[in-house]
Scaffold this motif. Structure first.
Motif, PDB file in Angstrom:
ATOM      1  N   SER A   1     113.548  46.139  83.743  1.00  8.36           N
ATOM      2  CA  SER A   1     114.985  46.434  83.805  1.00  8.36           C
ATOM      3  C   SER A   1     115.644  46.008  82.497  1.00  8.36           C
ATOM      4  N   GLU A   2     116.833  46.480  82.304  1.00  9.46           N
ATOM      5  CA  GLU A   2     117.584  46.170  81.081  1.00  9.46           C
ATOM      6  C   GLU A   2     117.756  44.671  80.928  1.00  9.46           C
ATOM      7  N   LYS A   3     118.044  44.008  82.068  1.00 12.93           N
ATOM      8  CA  LYS A   3     118.290  42.564  82.040  1.00 12.93           C
ATOM      9  C   LYS A   3     117.033  41.820  81.579  1.00 12.93           C
ATOM     10  N   ALA A   4     115.896  42.175  82.146  1.00 13.32           N
ATOM     11  CA  ALA A   4     114.663  41.471  81.786  1.00 13.32           C
ATOM     12  C   ALA A   4     114.292  41.761  80.344  1.00 13.32           C
ATOM     13  N   ARG A   5     114.442  43.006  79.936  1.00 15.23           N
ATOM     14  CA  ARG A   5     114.101  43.363  78.562  1.00 15.23           C
ATOM     15  C   ARG A   5     114.971  42.631  77.557  1.00 15.23           C
ATOM     16  N   THR A   6     116.270  42.569  77.875  1.00 12.69           N
ATOM     17  CA  THR A   6     117.175  41.859  76.968  1.00 12.69           C
ATOM     18  C   THR A   6     116.814  40.381  76.910  1.00 12.69           C
ATOM     19  N   GLY A   7     116.488  39.817  78.077  1.00 13.54           N
ATOM     20  CA  GLY A   7     116.117  38.405  78.109  1.00 13.54           C
ATOM     21  C   GLY A   7     114.934  38.142  77.201  1.00 13.54           C
ATOM     22  N   ARG A   8     113.925  39.004  77.296  1.00 11.17           N
ATOM     23  CA  ARG A   8     112.730  38.833  76.480  1.00 11.17           C
ATOM     24  C   ARG A   8     113.049  38.980  75.000  1.00 11.17           C
ATOM     25  N   LYS A   9     113.896  39.968  74.703  1.00 11.44           N
ATOM     26  CA  LYS A   9     114.253  40.213  73.305  1.00 11.44           C
ATOM     27  C   LYS A   9     114.926  38.986  72.716  1.00 11.44           C
ATOM     28  N   GLU A  10     115.784  38.373  73.516  1.00 10.82           N
ATOM     29  CA  GLU A  10     116.511  37.213  73.008  1.00 10.82           C
ATOM     30  C   GLU A  10     115.611  36.006  72.850  1.00 10.82           C
ATOM     31  N   ILE A  11     114.636  35.878  73.730  1.00  7.64           N
ATOM     32  CA  ILE A  11     113.709  34.749  73.584  1.00  7.64           C
ATOM     33  C   ILE A  11     112.911  34.903  72.294  1.00  7.64           C
ATOM     34  N   VAL A  12     112.450  36.134  72.026  1.00  9.88           N
ATOM     35  CA  VAL A  12     111.720  36.363  70.777  1.00  9.88           C
ATOM     36  C   VAL A  12     112.622  36.050  69.590  1.00  9.88           C
ATOM     37  N   GLU A  13     113.884  36.448  69.704  1.00  8.65           N
ATOM     38  CA  GLU A  13     114.826  36.176  68.611  1.00  8.65           C
ATOM     39  C   GLU A  13     114.952  34.672  68.369  1.00  8.65           C
ATOM     40  N   PHE A  14     115.023  33.900  69.485  1.00 11.39           N
ATOM     41  CA  PHE A  14     115.120  32.445  69.346  1.00 11.39           C
ATOM     42  C   PHE A  14     113.877  31.876  68.697  1.00 11.39           C
ATOM     43  N   LEU A  15     112.711  32.367  69.128  1.00 13.53           N
ATOM     44  CA  LEU A  15     111.473  31.856  68.550  1.00 13.53           C
ATOM     45  C   LEU A  15     111.415  32.141  67.063  1.00 13.53           C
ATOM     46  N   LEU A  16     111.922  33.294  66.675  1.00 13.91           N
ATOM     47  CA  LEU A  16     111.828  33.671  65.274  1.00 13.91           C
ATOM     48  C   LEU A  16     112.835  32.949  64.403  1.00 13.91           C
ATOM     49  N   THR A  17     113.863  32.331  65.002  1.00 13.29           N
ATOM     50  CA  THR A  17     114.812  31.612  64.143  1.00 13.29           C
ATOM     51  C   THR A  17     114.133  30.430  63.476  1.00 13.29           C
ATOM     52  N   SER A  18     113.180  29.826  64.155  1.00 12.52           N
ATOM     53  CA  SER A  18     112.515  28.665  63.569  1.00 12.52           C
ATOM     54  C   SER A  18     111.208  29.024  62.909  1.00 12.52           C
ATOM     55  N   HIS A  19     110.815  30.284  62.980  1.00 15.71           N
ATOM     56  CA  HIS A  19     109.489  30.652  62.508  1.00 15.71           C
ATOM     57  C   HIS A  19     109.566  31.172  61.082  1.00 15.71           C
ATOM     58  N   PRO A  20     108.747  30.675  60.178  1.00 10.23           N
ATOM     59  CA  PRO A  20     108.838  31.111  58.783  1.00 10.23           C
ATOM     60  C   PRO A  20     108.289  32.530  58.602  1.00 10.23           C
ATOM     61  N   LEU A  21     108.683  33.184  57.510  1.00 13.53           N
ATOM     62  CA  LEU A  21     108.192  34.536  57.226  1.00 13.53           C
ATOM     63  C   LEU A  21     106.856  34.430  56.512  1.00 13.53           C
ATOM     64  N   ASP A  22     105.874  33.911  57.207  1.00 10.68           N
ATOM     65  CA  ASP A  22     104.582  33.626  56.578  1.00 10.68           C
ATOM     66  C   ASP A  22     103.527  34.678  56.809  1.00 10.68           C
TER      67      ASP A  22
END
Lengths: 172, 817, 168
Positions: free
Chosen positions: B101-122
């Motif tokens: 569903s849209e809700k679950a997909r958005t939730g997942r997208k945001e979690i990935v976004e959070f993980l990537l804020t601390s992750h270097p472009l390595d």
């Protein structure tokens, strides 16, 4: 009158010929004159350096992965502050492009995250056997800019701590 | 008791799973991939990463009646206001899970976004690129643009050594704790943990040496990002640039399934080399794990010191020769020797090599012997484990007895699986003269003095500790007995094997399913040798005298320099080996053999499981496979043996030996779907382990037990106050021929050492950490003295294969150097 | 000297508080004990505690890392942890901290020249109505000092320097 018709046609044809003869030719007198290439011309590959002389290539092998002709071979190794080739952890210890396989598509240039490999303007390539067609890194890397040392360089410790150097947005 | 089945609907698909299954696993069974980072199917869920968020709806229960509310013929489903983590939520009847569903997909997208804020472009420089779950799941579930300012990414230490084999990159770590939980839950050695909190959370190790665990490299497989990488494979190659070949590890009798990743490299002069060894899934042998020795000790295969051409000795001069010449010379001598020859085979050889060696010995009337310090193997063929015995399935109702074996050093994956079986309820009984790592998980520990091994097993009821243990053994549904050679030589271990087999007989478990005797052999294929009728000889020196000696894959002179004299008195010596050893230096003909990485064949593990290995590399120099060398030699001596196809040799083995009946290469290459799903698209779920597509292997059939032989009394040396008794023990990182070329393991191998109890050290006036002179059998050696309270009094523990010859307990003298 | 050798009675008292199969819960009181002498837990102390409670030194280290009051590095003899969270800030805690640092010639997080006191900035010590305030962690445990001014604090530090004991 019928005897003149072929003459008239002949005159028309010859007229075109003489007209063209007097026009300025588009032929470029290669190799004395060389036509400048267009800005995005894809020629011989060049591995670029930074202004301080360090190589841009970080040995990531994305160019090799992107190449549709499997023309690029990359092996990576670790930089140390005593023997530094690139700013960052990793550099390409072996970098070979097989010019016979290369189709000069420019995918490697697109894939490169540090703008290290670019397709330059040189199109005058020739080799007489297959082995010579494999260009090693020594042939591809551009010379060190004036006033800098060639790589490997010895640098003071603590200067290059990022694994991938800071990048600015590409200009073109 | 079989678990009750629960029905639920996931993304429109009905699925029926046992109660207690987590939603993630239930979805996987019907092919729905719910992305996870911190969850791993072999560990308890923690719900830390929040990547598996899904919408969960449950039937509404009427408060008054306690019954589900029915609407339109179906239970009314109410979805939770928030998303729930699928990895921590067990299924329940009539549950509905919606992941698309849209809700679950958005939730997942945001979690990935959070993980990537601390992750270097390595990614360009990260070793995990190409097999990285974070990369894959970001492409599948993440946003194509980031709202984060790159300048704000935090900077941390990038190249932290956790021990000398594993590197940690603190910036890439997403704090999923898979590594910590693997070490704590599965290995039982909590040498990794978090430090600090919030965004500053790090992984640290405070053990001495750092990350002190022989299973450390498994964390690099299950780490979902490139935070944990091995020092061996740093910047080696990209995963897509390497080819794979299925193989078997040959360092111990467990027979872990491996995948060899190979690449043709410029820095290796254009040769193909092994870049790394990865585990291959086999839930009945090693599951998805490998130990560090199996993972890192592969450099011997490409070592420039390997023999590449045959060598022939004339007088004192050794020259390179052609195969024809060398084989002709050897065959001529073999024919001249008539029946006066002995074939000495090492346990490193494959089944096919051993078959040809035995066939040559039998065909020409000579003797075939197994080079080993551990006896009793014929009993494992009579009272061995049955087809379905699987450590991974053992739990309550099973008793496991481990006698005289330090499994952590001798067979690490058995240590891991037995420890897990004990945690599931199996009764573990340890009989040992000294404290070993596995004792932490044992229900009963029987301590005896060195020399009393067999006696202790036979008279277990007599001692108080033994009584409870004997009870557990007798009343168990299944009984598996493992016996080793800790402090035992050939006779001692054979005697112990007889006692253990007798125990199985007495408790009525011999020949029953799920029970049997397992030998913790020093080599990979000792079991195969025993199955084909090889027997060890007690007095090698007597066997060598005036005979033609044909040695394959062992180094008797290197292990015991006293045998040099005996070998010199032999009539003619032929040696098939990988490297120059002390034995090859005394040989008349040296034939270079291929390593197992360059050919195909099969090994028989200690659990009597036959597994195939496939060629990964081209032949080194002019080497040939061991079976081919033996066949050529036999042919020149007038005996026809198969020398070209390992497959045909396996067919011969299957027709000759009853326990191998029905086996063929096709049968060994059969695979089944295994759980958890690993490899390819499932690397985020199980780790970057390779799926098994080239064969699970199969067990040997059990022979008719008949009556098991009685035990012969054996005179063993016992520790006494007046003298110091050296006890041979096993150390995982030793100076073995296939281990030493791996330089990165040298800090772990160390120098020859001897371990004493502090009181013993005082008595013999040596200090901990100092160098001492140790004299055994008349020769003096320099050793480092280590002091450990777990060492019994009046003995000195001396690891085998460290340069000091010891096979059976021997009296030594020790003094400060 | 191991922890048990140095403080036998106290170790025994601490261990007695927890059931034997859960003795790992004693790690926090034991860490306070270990910190008493040096102001931080040494590697040897970590090993001691690990051996006593049958856990690994890494487990002990992880607890030290998590909590602000446990330290694994040597700093000043006393740690002055000043709260600068919102309510304290509204009462001038920011300026207090800045002036204090200037007076002692250190940055926040650093130790004074004579290794006497380390100034740290922490969040919410629940003394909001008596700000500016700080807690002093030293060999005698933790003491709150509330309604402080820079002068009063400097006097306190002087007293600590002279007598080695705190003056309330």
């Amino acid at each position: 009158m019928r005897v003149f018709e072929p003459l008239i046609e002949l005159a028309r044809g010859l007229g075109t010929t003489f007209k063209i003869m007097l026009e300025k030719p588009v032929t470029v007198q290669y190799p004395e004159q060389k036509k400048p290439v267009k800005p995005r011309f894809r020629g011989r590959h060049v591995l670029k350096r930074y202004d301080n002389g360090l190589e841009k290539c970080i040995g990531c092998a994305l160019c090799a992965a992107a190449c549709p002709a499997d023309a690029i071979f990359v092996e990576s190794a670790e930089n140390t502050d005593d023997v530094r080739f690139s700013p960052g952890d990793r550099y390409a210890s072996t970098y070979e492009i097989n010019m016979l396989r290369c189709i000069f598509c420019g995918f490697c240039e697109d894939a490169c995250p540090t703008e290290a490999v670019v397709l330059g303007d040189n199109y005058e390539l020739s080799f007489t056997n297959r082995r010579d067609a494999i260009y090693p890194k020594e042939m591809l890397i551009e010379p060190a800019p004036a006033g800098t040392l060639p790589t490997p360089q010895k640098v003071p410790p603590g200067l290059y701590t990022r694994s991938v150097p800071e990048m600015k947005d590409p200009q073109d | 008791m079989p678990k009750q089945l629960v029905s639920l609907i996931i993304d429109g698909q009905s699925v029926s799973v046992p109660a207690g299954t987590l939603i993630v696993d239930a979805a996987k069974q019907v092919g729905i991939d719910i992305p996870v980072f911190c969850y791993h199917p072999k560990m308890e869920p923690v719900g830390m990463c929040r990547m598996c968020l899904v919408e969960v709806g449950r039937p509404v229960i009427d408060r008054v009646s306690g019954q589900p509310v029915i609407e339109g013929g179906k239970p009314k489903i109410q979805f939770g206001a928030k998303l729930e983590t699928a990895c921590t939520t067990p299924v329940s009847e009539d549950m509905q899970v919606v992941g698309m569903s849209e809700k679950a997909r958005t939730g997942r997208k945001e979690i990935v976004e959070f993980l990537l804020t601390s992750h270097p472009l390595d990614c360009p420089v990260c070793d995990k690129g190409g097999e990285c779950p974070l990369q894959n799941l970001t492409m599948a579930h993440g946003s194509s643009e980031s709202r984060f300012k790159f300048d704000d990414k935090q900077h941390q230490k990038k190249h932290v050594p956790l021990g000398d084999l594993i590197w940690l990159d603190r910036e890439r770590c997403i704090q999923c704790a898979r590594c910590i939980r693997f070490q704590g839950e599965i290995v039982g050695d909590a040498v990794l943990d978090f430090f600090r909190r919030g965004r500053a959370t790090d992984i640290v190790t405070y053990s001495e040496p750092g990350f002190d665990s022989i299973f450390s490299s498994n964390t690099t497989d299950i780490c979902p990002v490139g935070a944990l990488t091995t020092a061996d494979f740093r910047f080696g190659a990209r995963p897509w640039e390497m080819n794979s070949a299925a193989s078997i590890c040959t360092h111990c009798p467990v027979g872990c399934n491996t995948t060899l990743n190979i690449r043709r490299e410029a820095r290796s002069d254009g040769n193909m080399v092994i870049k790394r060894i990865m585990p291959r899934q086999n839930e009945q042998v090693n599951e998805i794990w490998l130990c560090d020795k199996g993972r890192f000790a592969h450099h011997f295969s490409a070592s420039p010191d390997r023999l590449a051409k045959p060598l022939v000795r004339t007088g004192e001069l050794v020259t390179e020769s052609s195969w024809e010449e060398a084989l002709n010379l050897a065959a001529r001598s073999l024919v001249e020797a008539k029946q006066d020859f002995i074939v000495l085979a090492g346990g490193r050889l494959a089944n096919e090599d051993l078959f040809n060696l035995k066939a040559l010995a039998d065909g020409l009337g000579g003797k075939a012997a197994l080079y080993t310090h551990m006896g009793g193997g014929y009993l494992t063929t009579l009272a061995g484990v049955s087809m379905d015995t699987n450590f991974g399935e053992m739990g309550a109702g099973t008793s496991i007895l481990v006698a005289a074996s330090d499994l952590y050093n001798e067979a690490p994956l058995w240590y891991l699986r037995i420890k897990q079986a004990a945690a599931r309820g199996a009764t573990l009984i340890l009989a040992g003269a000294r404290e070993t790592k596995l004792e932490k998980y044992a229900a009963h520990v029987i301590r005896y003095a060195y020399g009393d091994e067999a006696q202790t097993i036979k008279s277990m009821q007599k001692s108080k500790a033994g009584q409870a243990a004997a009870e557990a053994l007798a009343s168990a549904q299944n009984l598996v007995v493992l016996y080793g050679s800790d402090g035992l030589g050939l006779e001692g271990s054979a005697s112990l094997a007889e006692a253990c087999a007798g125990l199985l007989d007495m408790t009525g478990h011999a020949g029953k399913p799920g029970s049997g005797l397992i030998g913790v052999w020093p080599h990979a294929n000792d079991q195969g040798a025993w199955e084909m009728g090889f027997q060890p000889v007690a007095d090698l020196a007597a066997e060598f005298k005036n005979k033609l000696v044909y040695i394959a894959a062992c180094d008797p002179v290197g292990d015991d320099p006293a045998l040099a004299e005996a070998l010199k008195s032999a009539r003619f010596v032929i040696v098939q080996e990988l490297f120059q050893t002390e034995t090859t230096r005394l040989a008349n003909v040296v034939l270079p053999a291929q390593a197992f990485t360059e050919r195909e064949g099969s090994f028989t593990s200690g659990e009597r499981r036959v597994q195939r290995f496939y060629p990964a590399l081209p032949a080194f120099g002019e080497t040939r496979p061991d079976f081919s060398i033996t066949a050529s030699l036999a042919q020149k001596a007038g005996l026809e043996l198969e020398g070209t196809s390992a497959l045909l040799i396996m067919n011969k083995i299957a027709s000759k030996y009853k326990s191998f009946e029905g086996l063929s290469y096709a049968r060994l290459a059969e695979v089944r779907e295994q759980w958890p799903l690993v490899g390819r698209g499932d690397i985020y779920y199980g780790g970057a382990i390779y799926a098994n597509t080239q064969g699970l292997g199969t067990r040997l059939a059990l022979l008719e037990a008949g009556s098991l032989p009685g035990t012969k009394p054996v005179e063993s040396k016992r520790p006494s106050e007046s003298e110091l008794l050296a006890i041979p023990v096993c150390k995982i990182y030793d100076r073995g021929v296939t281990v030493l070329p791996s330089t990165l393991l040298h800090p772990h191998i160390g120098d020859a050492s001897v371990s004493l109890h502090p009181d013993t050290a005082v008595r013999f006036k040596v200090q901990a950490g100092s160098t001492a002179q140790l004299t055994v059998n008349g020769t003096a050696y320099q050793v480092k003295v280590l002091v450990d309270e777990k060492v019994p009094a009046s003995v000195a523990l001396l690891p085998r294969s460290m340069g000091i010859p010891i096979n059976t307990p021997a009296t030594i003298s020790l003094k400060a150097a | 000297m191991s922890l048990t050798e140095k403080y036998p009675q106290e170790v025994k008292k601490i261990l007695a508080k927890y059931p034997p199969e859960q003795k790992r819960s004693a790690v926090m009181p034991l860490l306070y004990l270990a910190q008493r002498q040096e102001g931080y837990a040494t590697r040897a102390a970590m090993q001691d505690i690990a051996d006593l409670l049958a856990i690994t030194p890494t487990d002990v280290a992880s607890i030290i890392g998590f909590y602000t009051l446990f330290h694994d590095e040597k700093e000043g003899r006393y740690r002055m942890q000043v709260c600068t969270d919102l309510p304290c800030a509204l009462r001038g805690a920011d300026q207090f901290l800045q002036e204090l640092c200037t007076n002692l010639q250190v940055q926040v997080g650093q130790t004074s020249e004579d290794d006497l006191v380390t100034i740290e900035e922490v969040k919410c010590l629940a003394g909001c109505d008596k700000a500016p305030m700080f807690q002093l962690q030293g060999e005698n445990g933790i003491e709150y000092h509330e309604n402080m001014t820079v002068d009063k604090t400097l006097e306190l530090i002087e007293a600590l320097r002279k007598s080695g004991k705190e003056v309330k």
